[in-house]
Design a protein around this motif. Structure first.
Motif, PDB file in Angstrom:
ATOM      1  N   HIS A   1     -38.577  -1.442   0.208  1.00 31.86           N
ATOM      2  CA  HIS A   1     -38.910  -2.474   1.201  1.00 31.86           C
ATOM      3  C   HIS A   1     -39.661  -3.601   0.508  1.00 31.86           C
ATOM      4  CE1 HIS A   1     -41.675  -4.429   3.975  1.00 31.86           C
ATOM      5  NE2 HIS A   1     -42.687  -3.673   3.571  1.00 31.86           N
TER       6      HIS A   1
ATOM      7  N   THR B   1     -42.251   3.207   2.622  1.00 33.84           N
ATOM      8  CA  THR B   1     -43.409   2.381   2.322  1.00 33.84           C
ATOM      9  C   THR B   1     -44.701   3.095   2.702  1.00 33.84           C
ATOM     10  OG1 THR B   1     -44.515   0.247   2.688  1.00 33.84           O
ATOM     11  CG2 THR B   1     -43.288   1.166   4.551  1.00 33.84           C
TER      12      THR B   1
ATOM     13  N   ALA C   1     -35.576   2.961   3.546  1.00 30.78           N
ATOM     14  CA  ALA C   1     -36.622   2.544   2.602  1.00 30.78           C
ATOM     15  C   ALA C   1     -37.939   3.215   2.969  1.00 30.78           C
ATOM     16  CB  ALA C   1     -36.782   1.029   2.610  1.00 30.78           C
TER      17      ALA C   1
ATOM     18  N   LEU D   1     -44.404  -4.283   7.089  1.00 24.90           N
ATOM     19  CA  LEU D   1     -43.020  -4.296   7.583  1.00 24.90           C
ATOM     20  C   LEU D   1     -42.644  -5.571   8.339  1.00 24.90           C
ATOM     21  CD1 LEU D   1     -42.655  -0.547   8.612  1.00 24.90           C
ATOM     22  CD2 LEU D   1     -41.360  -1.730   6.818  1.00 24.90           C
TER      23      LEU D   1
ATOM     24  N   LEU E   1     -34.387  -5.822   0.800  1.00 17.88           N
ATOM     25  CA  LEU E   1     -34.446  -4.448   0.317  1.00 17.88           C
ATOM     26  C   LEU E   1     -33.939  -4.451  -1.119  1.00 17.88           C
ATOM     27  CD1 LEU E   1     -33.003  -2.566   3.430  1.00 17.88           C
ATOM     28  CD2 LEU E   1     -35.398  -2.630   2.693  1.00 17.88           C
TER      29      LEU E   1
ATOM     30  N   ASN F   1     -41.096  -8.033   6.021  1.00 18.48           N
ATOM     31  CA  ASN F   1     -39.924  -7.650   5.238  1.00 18.48           C
ATOM     32  C   ASN F   1     -38.875  -8.756   5.221  1.00 18.48           C
ATOM     33  OD1 ASN F   1     -36.913  -6.497   5.568  1.00 18.48           O
ATOM     34  ND2 ASN F   1     -38.033  -5.280   4.061  1.00 18.48           N
TER      35      ASN F   1
END
Length: 384
Positions: free
Chosen positions: A317, A224, A222, A230, A236, A233
């Motif tokens: 993400h 970003t 992914a 992150l 996905l 997260n």
């Protein structure tokens, strides 16, 4: 009827001044409203400007539009009440006072004294009221400024609470999160207008991150442009109808959109398997940042209609709390709504190794951490 000879060299400013004096002398605006009392109503409450800053050319345009529609309804014979107002709250007022006293942010305001700060704001908000009134009259904007509403007036505030109570009693209010722009310095959400004042085109590191599948020795890739999100997260996202491929790249097996493989990997890969996005749905992958506990299903592949095949990897993400589309997707899929960033823009204690760091300051260290963990495929500068 006698005719008056006029010059072909018209002095428009003088003509305008003459018209304004005529309107004022004969109370033309007030009569245009009063003469239609009892007819069909068209009520206009002006979206109020803030009078602690001088009016600009853009306000003349807005006020021209605000004048146009009520005049039209008046010409149709409708009873058109036009009430002016002043916005006495919000960041423009507070920031002006902060500049005056050389303070910044919530903590310094509290040290200055909240009551004293509020009083200074009440003074500041009326600083340019005369300029606004003069401009309003000069451009021929018909609005009632003799009895305007002001958002700091207790009657106005009480009316807002009364309206909220009506909504509450009818069970039309729902308590929930909403993703909005936010200023950690001010400790407050930002309106779209406030946010637009600070837009810049900048170049920053974007990252291509490898997320390890739980049931297979392969990674979902992914992309970003916001590495600081992150730690948040929880999923996905893929396009169920898009074509994806599993490739061998170096020592790793990677999964990404077929249309993006060459752009991301160059030609240094071999295709092992082809599949549709729908074949990836529901598959679990390893949590990137351990130590953050979630009370709902998380770290799974979910469907989304905003996945692009033109940029990124075709796998998005998803940090539910830090993006409008992410949040809407999270609500639909029942993903956890949990903050990993506090009101000061710093990571919470659950984000091991980065707790207490301001999120933007932590981004470079997050990228270094991804390298050490073996989770970074590559990084590159992107303008956004």
């Amino acid at each position: 009827m006698a005719f008056k000879q006029v010059s072909s060299q018209v002095d428009f400013p003088a003509l305008e001044e003459e018209t304004l004096k005529y309107w004022e002398k004969h109370q033309t605006f007030k009569k245009s409203v009063a003469n239609r009392k009892g007819k069909k109503s068209f009520v206009f409450y002006e979206g109020p400007p803030t009078a602690n800053g001088k009016p600009g050319i853009h306000h003349m345009m807005a006020r021209s539009f605000k004048d146009l529609y009520p005049r039209y309804h008046t010409m149709k014979g409708e009873y058109c009440v036009r009430k002016g107002g002043w916005d006495c709250h919000g960041l423009p007022v507070e920031i002006e006072v902060e500049k005056k006293y050389k303070i910044s942010g919530k903590k310094q305001i509290e040290q200055f004294g909240v009551e004293k700060f509020n009083e200074e704001c009440r003074k500041s908000v009326w600083e340019y009221i005369t300029d606004w009134t003069n401009l309003t009259k000069r451009i021929g904007y018909w609005i009632d400024l003799d009895d305007p509403y002001a958002t700091l007036d207790n009657k106005y505030v009480e009316t807002c609470w009364w309206l909220l109570r009506q909504l509450w009693d009818k069970q039309l209010l729902e308590k929930d999160y909403k993703v909005t722009p936010y200023c950690p310095r001010c400790g407050t959400p930002l309106s779209s207008h406030e946010l637009s004042l600070g837009y810049q085109d900048i170049k920053e590191e974007s990252v291509y991150v490898k997320f390890k599948l739980a049931d297979e020795d392969a990674y979902l890739v992914a992309w970003t442009t916001t590495p600081w999100t992150l730690p948040g997260n929880v999923a996905l996202a893929v396009d169920p109808n898009l074509e994806y491929i599993k490739v061998k790249h170096g020592n790793d097996y990677l999964i990404l959109a077929k249309s993006r493989a060459e752009a991301v990997l160059g030609k240094d890969y071999s295709v092992e398997k082809e599949m549709k996005g729908k074949d990836l749905l529901g598959r679990k992958y390893a949590q990137l940042f351990n130590g953050i506990k979630y009370d709902k299903k998380s770290h799974i592949v979910v469907p989304a209609d905003f996945v692009s095949k033109e940029d990124g990897t075709g796998i998005v993400h998803t940090a539910v709390m830090y993006g409008v589309e992410d949040f809407e997707l999270g609500k639909r899929e029942g993903l956890p709504t949990k903050h990993v960033v506090d009101a000061e823009g710093k990571f919470t204690n659950e984000v091991k190794g980065f707790a207490g760091m301001f999120v933007k300051d932590a981004e470079k260290e997050i990228i270094v951490w991804l390298v050490k963990k073996g989770a970074l495929l590559k990084s590159e500068l992107v303008e956004h």
